[in-house]
Design a protein around this motif. Structure first.
Motif, PDB file in Angstrom:
ATOM      1  N   LEU A   1     -11.987  63.736 -43.689  1.00 32.50           N
ATOM      2  CA  LEU A   1     -12.990  62.928 -43.001  1.00 32.50           C
ATOM      3  C   LEU A   1     -12.341  61.731 -42.324  1.00 32.50           C
ATOM      4  CD1 LEU A   1     -15.891  62.767 -45.637  1.00 32.50           C
ATOM      5  CD2 LEU A   1     -15.694  64.285 -43.653  1.00 32.50           C
TER       6      LEU A   1
ATOM      7  N   GLY B   1     -11.422  58.118 -41.642  1.00 34.34           N
ATOM      8  CA  GLY B   1     -11.293  56.971 -42.542  1.00 34.34           C
ATOM      9  C   GLY B   1     -10.728  57.333 -43.908  1.00 34.34           C
ATOM     10  N   SER B   2     -10.441  58.613 -44.130  1.00 35.87           N
ATOM     11  CA  SER B   2      -9.931  59.024 -45.445  1.00 35.87           C
ATOM     12  C   SER B   2      -8.471  58.601 -45.635  1.00 35.87           C
ATOM     13  CB  SER B   2     -10.046  60.545 -45.608  1.00 35.87           C
ATOM     14  OG  SER B   2      -9.291  61.200 -44.608  1.00 35.87           O
ATOM     15  N   GLY B   3      -7.807  58.303 -44.516  1.00 37.74           N
ATOM     16  CA  GLY B   3      -6.404  57.884 -44.601  1.00 37.74           C
ATOM     17  C   GLY B   3      -5.454  58.908 -43.996  1.00 37.74           C
ATOM     18  N   LYS B   4      -5.980  59.784 -43.145  1.00 34.68           N
ATOM     19  CA  LYS B   4      -5.140  60.851 -42.572  1.00 34.68           C
ATOM     20  C   LYS B   4      -3.952  60.331 -41.774  1.00 34.68           C
ATOM     21  CE  LYS B   4      -8.164  63.162 -40.290  1.00 34.68           C
ATOM     22  NZ  LYS B   4      -9.108  62.187 -40.666  1.00 34.68           N
ATOM     23  N   THR B   5      -4.239  59.418 -40.858  1.00 36.39           N
ATOM     24  CA  THR B   5      -3.166  58.938 -39.983  1.00 36.39           C
ATOM     25  C   THR B   5      -2.115  58.173 -40.787  1.00 36.39           C
ATOM     26  OG1 THR B   5      -4.719  58.850 -38.160  1.00 36.39           O
ATOM     27  CG2 THR B   5      -2.683  57.593 -37.890  1.00 36.39           C
ATOM     28  N   THR B   6      -2.599  57.316 -41.678  1.00 35.20           N
ATOM     29  CA  THR B   6      -1.671  56.566 -42.523  1.00 35.20           C
ATOM     30  C   THR B   6      -0.834  57.521 -43.373  1.00 35.20           C
ATOM     31  OG1 THR B   6      -3.436  54.929 -42.696  1.00 35.20           O
ATOM     32  CG2 THR B   6      -1.567  54.651 -44.178  1.00 35.20           C
TER      33      THR B   6
ATOM     34  N   ARG C   1      -5.930  55.908 -51.670  1.00 35.22           N
ATOM     35  CA  ARG C   1      -6.552  54.736 -52.301  1.00 35.22           C
ATOM     36  C   ARG C   1      -6.562  54.813 -53.827  1.00 35.22           C
ATOM     37  NH1 ARG C   1     -10.113  55.283 -48.016  1.00 35.22           N
ATOM     38  NH2 ARG C   1      -9.474  53.928 -46.320  1.00 35.22           N
TER      39      ARG C   1
ATOM     40  N   ASP D   1      -4.755  53.025 -55.386  1.00 33.96           N
ATOM     41  CA  ASP D   1      -4.600  51.612 -55.748  1.00 33.96           C
ATOM     42  C   ASP D   1      -5.945  50.907 -55.876  1.00 33.96           C
ATOM     43  OD1 ASP D   1      -4.460  52.329 -52.902  1.00 33.96           O
ATOM     44  OD2 ASP D   1      -4.452  50.179 -52.525  1.00 33.96           O
TER      45      ASP D   1
ATOM     46  N   ARG E   1     -10.831  59.711 -30.309  1.00 32.39           N
ATOM     47  CA  ARG E   1     -10.573  58.278 -30.473  1.00 32.39           C
ATOM     48  C   ARG E   1      -9.162  57.970 -29.984  1.00 32.39           C
ATOM     49  NH1 ARG E   1     -10.829  55.845 -35.776  1.00 32.39           N
ATOM     50  NH2 ARG E   1      -9.540  57.620 -36.352  1.00 32.39           N
TER      51      ARG E   1
ATOM     52  N   GLY F   1      -1.747  58.420 -52.368  1.00 37.14           N
ATOM     53  CA  GLY F   1      -1.529  57.202 -51.588  1.00 37.14           C
ATOM     54  C   GLY F   1      -1.867  56.014 -52.452  1.00 37.14           C
ATOM     55  N   THR F   2      -0.930  55.059 -52.514  1.00 35.95           N
ATOM     56  CA  THR F   2      -1.136  53.933 -53.425  1.00 35.95           C
ATOM     57  C   THR F   2      -1.167  52.589 -52.708  1.00 35.95           C
ATOM     58  OG1 THR F   2       1.246  53.886 -53.793  1.00 35.95           O
ATOM     59  CG2 THR F   2      -0.056  55.129 -55.377  1.00 35.95           C
ATOM     60  N   GLY F   3      -1.416  52.595 -51.401  1.00 31.83           N
ATOM     61  CA  GLY F   3      -1.486  51.331 -50.682  1.00 31.83           C
ATOM     62  C   GLY F   3      -1.507  51.584 -49.187  1.00 31.83           C
ATOM     63  N   GLU F   4      -1.616  50.508 -48.419  1.00 31.60           N
ATOM     64  CA  GLU F   4      -1.721  50.664 -46.969  1.00 31.60           C
ATOM     65  C   GLU F   4      -0.372  50.850 -46.286  1.00 31.60           C
ATOM     66  OE1 GLU F   4      -4.491  48.333 -44.774  1.00 31.60           O
ATOM     67  OE2 GLU F   4      -5.401  47.529 -46.593  1.00 31.60           O
TER      68      GLU F   4
ATOM     69  N   LYS G   1       3.136  58.150 -43.701  1.00 29.52           N
ATOM     70  CA  LYS G   1       3.807  58.030 -45.006  1.00 29.52           C
ATOM     71  C   LYS G   1       4.627  59.278 -45.304  1.00 29.52           C
ATOM     72  CE  LYS G   1       0.288  55.270 -47.443  1.00 29.52           C
ATOM     73  NZ  LYS G   1      -0.748  55.329 -48.485  1.00 29.52           N
TER      74      LYS G   1
ATOM     75  N   GLN H   1      -2.612  54.573 -32.670  1.00 27.18           N
ATOM     76  CA  GLN H   1      -2.265  54.140 -34.038  1.00 27.18           C
ATOM     77  C   GLN H   1      -1.057  54.934 -34.559  1.00 27.18           C
ATOM     78  OE1 GLN H   1      -5.443  54.922 -36.837  1.00 27.18           O
ATOM     79  NE2 GLN H   1      -4.237  54.278 -38.607  1.00 27.18           N
TER      80      GLN H   1
HETATM   81  P1  GDP Z   1      -8.045  58.281 -40.825  1.00 27.02           P
HETATM   82  O1  GDP Z   1      -9.276  57.945 -40.022  1.00 27.02           O
HETATM   83  O2  GDP Z   1      -8.342  59.363 -41.821  1.00 27.02           O
HETATM   84  O3  GDP Z   1      -6.847  58.597 -39.992  1.00 27.02           O
HETATM   85  O4  GDP Z   1      -7.718  56.990 -41.715  1.00 27.02           O
HETATM   86  P2  GDP Z   1      -6.575  55.872 -41.535  1.00 27.02           P
HETATM   87  O5  GDP Z   1      -5.245  56.443 -41.813  1.00 27.02           O
HETATM   88  O6  GDP Z   1      -6.769  55.173 -40.232  1.00 27.02           O
HETATM   89  O7  GDP Z   1      -6.926  54.915 -42.757  1.00 27.02           O
HETATM   90  C1  GDP Z   1      -8.119  54.175 -42.842  1.00 27.02           C
HETATM   91  C2  GDP Z   1      -7.839  52.879 -43.585  1.00 27.02           C
HETATM   92  O8  GDP Z   1      -7.480  53.162 -44.925  1.00 27.02           O
HETATM   93  C3  GDP Z   1      -6.698  52.083 -42.991  1.00 27.02           C
HETATM   94  O9  GDP Z   1      -7.053  50.723 -43.027  1.00 27.02           O
HETATM   95  C4  GDP Z   1      -5.535  52.359 -43.963  1.00 27.02           C
HETATM   96  O10 GDP Z   1      -4.614  51.290 -44.007  1.00 27.02           O
HETATM   97  C5  GDP Z   1      -6.263  52.533 -45.261  1.00 27.02           C
HETATM   98  N1  GDP Z   1      -5.542  53.382 -46.222  1.00 27.02           N
HETATM   99  C6  GDP Z   1      -5.062  54.639 -46.054  1.00 27.02           C
HETATM  100  N2  GDP Z   1      -4.466  55.091 -47.184  1.00 27.02           N
HETATM  101  C7  GDP Z   1      -4.584  54.106 -48.103  1.00 27.02           C
HETATM  102  C8  GDP Z   1      -4.185  53.958 -49.490  1.00 27.02           C
HETATM  103  O11 GDP Z   1      -3.619  54.847 -50.134  1.00 27.02           O
HETATM  104  N3  GDP Z   1      -4.499  52.774 -50.093  1.00 27.02           N
HETATM  105  C9  GDP Z   1      -5.150  51.763 -49.427  1.00 27.02           C
HETATM  106  N4  GDP Z   1      -5.423  50.648 -50.100  1.00 27.02           N
HETATM  107  N5  GDP Z   1      -5.550  51.875 -48.149  1.00 27.02           N
HETATM  108  C10 GDP Z   1      -5.275  53.016 -47.489  1.00 27.02           C
END
Ligand code: GDP
Length: 296
Positions: free
Chosen positions: A108, A110-115, A249, A251, A141, A274-277, A119, A147
């Motif tokens: 979904l 915002g789930s953290g895919k790109t981050t 998340r 963390d 987007r 994933g344990t942080g940003e 990583k 990003q």
């Molecule tokens: P995407 O829409 O699935 O690509 O989500 P993003 O990679 O843009 O992540 C959405 C937000 O979640 C960003 O602000 C990231 O920094 C944050 N984020 C992603 N993974 C983690 C994680 O493991 N821990 C924390 N605390 N934040 C995370």
């Protein structure tokens, strides 16, 4: 304080010390607390049911020995079953294919895919010494594409040049072509998410999968997801066939129930957390850590 499962079960069962085997009635009283603890930890209801049934079967008839308190004994059964259900450690990303090995990230928005894509690219580059190309397939987007490009620049990891107007399956094909021509070991495909599960997202993911034939399809899921975790994991697994799950998340202050839910309904391994940003905040999955969080 009598608020963790261990203390609650102790309160219910420890008077039985030295009384032989645990009866159904003893165990059923304990099961109510176990069920409550799992629901509080955000484990999905259907998973709670099957899980508690397995624990119940193991607990009934278990011999109460003098040296171990019955409450502790049942906590151990719950803990062992949690770890067994969550799966073993060291389920690493499988790169055992002809390079460039395509890895597709789904999930979904915002789930953290790109981050997580960044990583994983960093880990594969720095630790595993692979040459990695990242590609954003999020045509909805433009900020998402940018990003990933920014993350790539920061990490000195290549990203596929952005070409406006191209559809996701075509970008996937272009990424694979660039991967071959550029001598890359791995191509990471960061797909577009939506805010909710929808048919369009699933169709698109299936088309990308057909175009790139990924060796790994990783569901990136927020560990704070509650009851929805089962639907999410099941839908993606049925439509695109997952090979693994990445929990983000960790963390945060979530109780980790989503891990158990997703693992239980798909049977697919949780490979990373994933344990942080920051881009170095990625770890191998440790079932014992999640189990102790779920137990509270
Ligand atoms: P995407 O829409 O699935 O690509 O989500 P993003 O990679 O843009 O992540 C959405 C937000 O979640 C960003 O602000 C990231 O920094 C944050 N984020 C992603 N993974 C983690 C994680 O493991 N821990 C924390 N605390 N934040 C995370």
């Amino acid at each position: 304080m009598f608020d963790n499962l261990s203390e609650k079960l102790g309160g219910i069962l420890d008077r039985l010390t030295g009384r032989g085997a645990l009866s159904e009635a003893d165990v059923d009283a304990a099961m109510r607390e176990i069920r409550r603890a799992l629901l509080e930890a955000d484990v999905a209801l259907e998973v709670v049911r099957s899980f508690t049934e397995r624990v119940r079967e193991q607990a009934i008839g278990a011999t109460v020995v003098k040296s171990v308190k019955p409450g502790q004994m049942v906590v151990k059964i719950v803990n062992d079953e949690l770890i067994a259900t969550l799966g073993s450690e060291g389920q690493s990303i499988d790169l055992n294919a002809v390079p460039p090995v395509p890895i597709m990230m789904v999930g979904l928005q915002g789930s953290g895919k790109t981050t997580t894509t960044a990583k994983l690219a960093r880990r594969l580059t720095e630790r595993d010494k692979r040459k990695v190309l990242m590609a954003s397939l999020d045509v909805y987007r433009p900020a998402a594409m940018e990003q990933l490009a920014v993350l790539g620049r920061d990490l000195s990891i290549d990203t596929l040049p952005i070409v406006a107007g191209q559809q996701p399956p075509d970008i996937a094909r272009r990424a694979m072509e660039a991967g071959k021509l550029g001598g890359y070991d791995v191509v990471l495909l960061d797909t577009a998410g939506r805010t909710t599960l929808d048919e369009e997202m699933m169709t698109e993911a299936a088309e990308i999968k057909a175009a790139a034939n990924p060796h790994e399809v990783l569901l990136v899921a927020d560990s704070l997801t509650g009851q929805d975790a089962v639907n999410l994991a099941r839908a993606f697994d049925q439509r695109v066939g997952l090979t693994g799950i990445v929990l983000t998340r960790i963390d945060g202050d979530g109780r980790g129930g989503a891990a158990l839910s997703m693992r239980a309904v798909t049977g697919k391994p949780i490979k990373l957390m994933g344990t942080g940003e920051k881009t170095d905040a990625l770890e191998d999955f440790h079932p014992d850590r999640i189990a102790s969080r779920i137990l509270g």
